[in-house]
Design a protein around this motif. Structure first.
Motif, PDB file in Angstrom:
ATOM      1  N   GLN A  58     -12.792   4.320   3.064  1.00  0.00           N
ATOM      2  CA  GLN A  58     -13.543   3.089   2.810  1.00  0.00           C
ATOM      3  C   GLN A  58     -14.064   2.995   1.380  1.00  0.00           C
ATOM      4  O   GLN A  58     -13.905   1.974   0.725  1.00  0.00           O
ATOM      5  CB  GLN A  58     -14.707   2.903   3.791  1.00  0.00           C
ATOM      6  N   ARG A  59     -14.685   4.058   0.899  1.00  0.00           N
ATOM      7  CA  ARG A  59     -15.217   4.019  -0.456  1.00  0.00           C
ATOM      8  C   ARG A  59     -15.302   5.432  -1.007  1.00  0.00           C
ATOM      9  O   ARG A  59     -15.881   6.313  -0.372  1.00  0.00           O
ATOM     10  CB  ARG A  59     -16.593   3.370  -0.481  1.00  0.00           C
ATOM     11  N   ALA A 159       3.833   6.563 -13.262  1.00  0.00           N
ATOM     12  CA  ALA A 159       4.228   7.398 -12.131  1.00  0.00           C
ATOM     13  C   ALA A 159       4.293   6.590 -10.838  1.00  0.00           C
ATOM     14  O   ALA A 159       5.065   6.901  -9.936  1.00  0.00           O
ATOM     15  CB  ALA A 159       3.264   8.570 -11.972  1.00  0.00           C
ATOM     16  N   LEU A 160       3.488   5.522 -10.766  1.00  0.00           N
ATOM     17  CA  LEU A 160       3.487   4.651  -9.589  1.00  0.00           C
ATOM     18  C   LEU A 160       4.574   3.588  -9.654  1.00  0.00           C
ATOM     19  O   LEU A 160       4.762   2.834  -8.708  1.00  0.00           O
ATOM     20  CB  LEU A 160       2.115   3.984  -9.440  1.00  0.00           C
ATOM     21  N   GLU A 220      -2.217  15.246  -4.737  1.00  0.00           N
ATOM     22  CA  GLU A 220      -3.520  14.662  -4.420  1.00  0.00           C
ATOM     23  C   GLU A 220      -3.913  13.609  -5.450  1.00  0.00           C
ATOM     24  O   GLU A 220      -4.451  12.554  -5.106  1.00  0.00           O
ATOM     25  CB  GLU A 220      -4.585  15.763  -4.360  1.00  0.00           C
ATOM     26  N   SER A 221      -3.606  13.887  -6.728  1.00  0.00           N
ATOM     27  CA  SER A 221      -3.938  12.927  -7.774  1.00  0.00           C
ATOM     28  C   SER A 221      -3.148  11.642  -7.594  1.00  0.00           C
ATOM     29  O   SER A 221      -3.666  10.542  -7.763  1.00  0.00           O
ATOM     30  CB  SER A 221      -3.645  13.526  -9.151  1.00  0.00           C
ATOM     31  N   LEU A 222      -1.864  11.772  -7.269  1.00  0.00           N
ATOM     32  CA  LEU A 222      -1.030  10.589  -7.084  1.00  0.00           C
ATOM     33  C   LEU A 222      -1.460   9.803  -5.847  1.00  0.00           C
ATOM     34  O   LEU A 222      -1.429   8.570  -5.845  1.00  0.00           O
ATOM     35  CB  LEU A 222       0.438  10.998  -6.965  1.00  0.00           C
ATOM     36  N   GLU A 223      -1.861  10.505  -4.791  1.00  0.00           N
ATOM     37  CA  GLU A 223      -2.340   9.805  -3.596  1.00  0.00           C
ATOM     38  C   GLU A 223      -3.592   9.007  -3.912  1.00  0.00           C
ATOM     39  O   GLU A 223      -3.751   7.866  -3.459  1.00  0.00           O
ATOM     40  CB  GLU A 223      -2.601  10.814  -2.472  1.00  0.00           C
ATOM     41  N   ALA A 225      -4.405   7.869  -6.874  1.00  0.00           N
ATOM     42  CA  ALA A 225      -3.992   6.762  -7.735  1.00  0.00           C
ATOM     43  C   ALA A 225      -3.324   5.660  -6.926  1.00  0.00           C
ATOM     44  O   ALA A 225      -3.526   4.469  -7.182  1.00  0.00           O
ATOM     45  CB  ALA A 225      -3.049   7.275  -8.822  1.00  0.00           C
ATOM     46  N   GLU A 226      -2.508   6.041  -5.932  1.00  0.00           N
ATOM     47  CA  GLU A 226      -1.840   5.052  -5.085  1.00  0.00           C
ATOM     48  C   GLU A 226      -2.860   4.235  -4.300  1.00  0.00           C
ATOM     49  O   GLU A 226      -2.745   3.010  -4.185  1.00  0.00           O
ATOM     50  CB  GLU A 226      -0.881   5.764  -4.126  1.00  0.00           C
ATOM     51  N   ALA A 227      -3.891   4.894  -3.775  1.00  0.00           N
ATOM     52  CA  ALA A 227      -4.929   4.179  -3.029  1.00  0.00           C
ATOM     53  C   ALA A 227      -5.674   3.210  -3.937  1.00  0.00           C
ATOM     54  O   ALA A 227      -5.964   2.073  -3.550  1.00  0.00           O
ATOM     55  CB  ALA A 227      -5.904   5.174  -2.405  1.00  0.00           C
ATOM     56  N   ALA A 228      -5.976   3.648  -5.168  1.00  0.00           N
ATOM     57  CA  ALA A 228      -6.661   2.764  -6.114  1.00  0.00           C
ATOM     58  C   ALA A 228      -5.782   1.574  -6.478  1.00  0.00           C
ATOM     59  O   ALA A 228      -6.269   0.447  -6.634  1.00  0.00           O
ATOM     60  CB  ALA A 228      -7.045   3.539  -7.369  1.00  0.00           C
ATOM     61  N   LEU A 229      -4.476   1.825  -6.620  1.00  0.00           N
ATOM     62  CA  LEU A 229      -3.558   0.736  -6.944  1.00  0.00           C
ATOM     63  C   LEU A 229      -3.508  -0.292  -5.815  1.00  0.00           C
ATOM     64  O   LEU A 229      -3.554  -1.506  -6.062  1.00  0.00           O
ATOM     65  CB  LEU A 229      -2.155   1.298  -7.204  1.00  0.00           C
ATOM     66  N   GLN A 230      -3.398   0.168  -4.569  1.00  0.00           N
ATOM     67  CA  GLN A 230      -3.339  -0.755  -3.443  1.00  0.00           C
ATOM     68  C   GLN A 230      -4.604  -1.603  -3.367  1.00  0.00           C
ATOM     69  O   GLN A 230      -4.548  -2.806  -3.066  1.00  0.00           O
ATOM     70  CB  GLN A 230      -3.124   0.027  -2.138  1.00  0.00           C
TER      71      GLN A 230
END
Length: 236
Positions: A58-59, A159-160, A220-223, A225-230
């Motif tokens: 959530q946050r 990377a994304l 973990e870093s990419l995950e 980053a992916e969540a922030a992108l979404q």
């Protein structure tokens, strides 16, 4: 003294509550299972001291800390996390107000180390950073060995799989600025040092691949980053 615990794992919340009770017997502990509830309870109880997990549903802890510091820059926060990745360390470093006391302690640290951090940050106004985290901060600050914050964000977007134009939109930069910074990233990574240069290699993919190897932009870093992108794409 009110101390707010924001941690989504119930076992970890109970452990933190016990440690705080032993370390700061005068403290009144308030518990929250996520950042949304944590922000509400901070307002209700006027909490000026908080122990915050970084990775929560959530946050995130970074988003919560940003909100708490925006309202009360004097809030003391101890980040308690499993992660020492550069993405997390940079995320925290970018939002700390000038003069704020805070800590960044790994969950693998001893109870004694955690207690020392709680006393140092909450009672003495110190900044207590685990040695491993400090090493990452120093490496990030060395511009000859690492990337600037903007370059790191652009590299993550690469990377994304984002295009230059979408990177520019997301980061609030001009297209030319993004392309100039991409050139700086390529130079730092030495992607032109190989025989054949751009005629042989896809520079974008080589930049990302080298960064993954050299800068430990791990899963973990990419995950994260992916969540922030979404989240950003939903708010566009």
């Amino acid at each position: 003294m009110n101390v707010l615990i924001v941690e989504d794992d119930a076992v970890h919340r109970a452990f933190l509550s016990e440690v705080i009770g032993r370390t700061l017997p005068q403290a009144r502990v308030v518990e929250a299972e996520n950042g949304v509830v944590g922000e509400r309870l901070a307002l209700e109880h006027g909490a000026l001291h908080a122990v915050v997990d970084l990775q929560m549903p959530q946050r995130t802890g970074v988003d919560l800390a940003r909100a708490l510091w925006a309202r009360r820059p004097t809030t003391s926060i101890v980040f308690w996390s499993n992660y020492a990745d550069e993405a997390y360390v940079r995320g925290v470093s970018r939002i700390v107000p000038g003069g704020a006391s805070y800590g960044y302690i790994l969950k693998s640290a001893s109870e004694e180390r955690l207690s020392l951090a709680l006393r140092g940050v909450f009672l003495e106004g110190q900044c207590i950073i685990d040695r491993e985290i400090r090493s990452v901060q120093q490496r990030s600050a060395d511009r000859t060995e690492s990337f600037t914050d903007v370059e790191y964000e652009i590299l993550t977007d690469l990377a994304l799989g984002l295009t230059d134009r979408l990177i520019a939109e997301r980061r609030g930069l001009s297209l030319r600025s993004v392309q100039n910074r991409l050139q700086q990233i390529y130079d730092k990574l030495g992607v032109y040092e190989f025989e054949g240069g751009s005629e042989v290699f896809n520079l974008r993919m080589r930049a990302v691949a080298l960064a993954l190897l050299r800068k430990a932009l791990n899963r973990e870093s990419l995950e994260q980053a992916e969540a922030a992108l979404q989240d950003w794409l939903r708010r566009r």
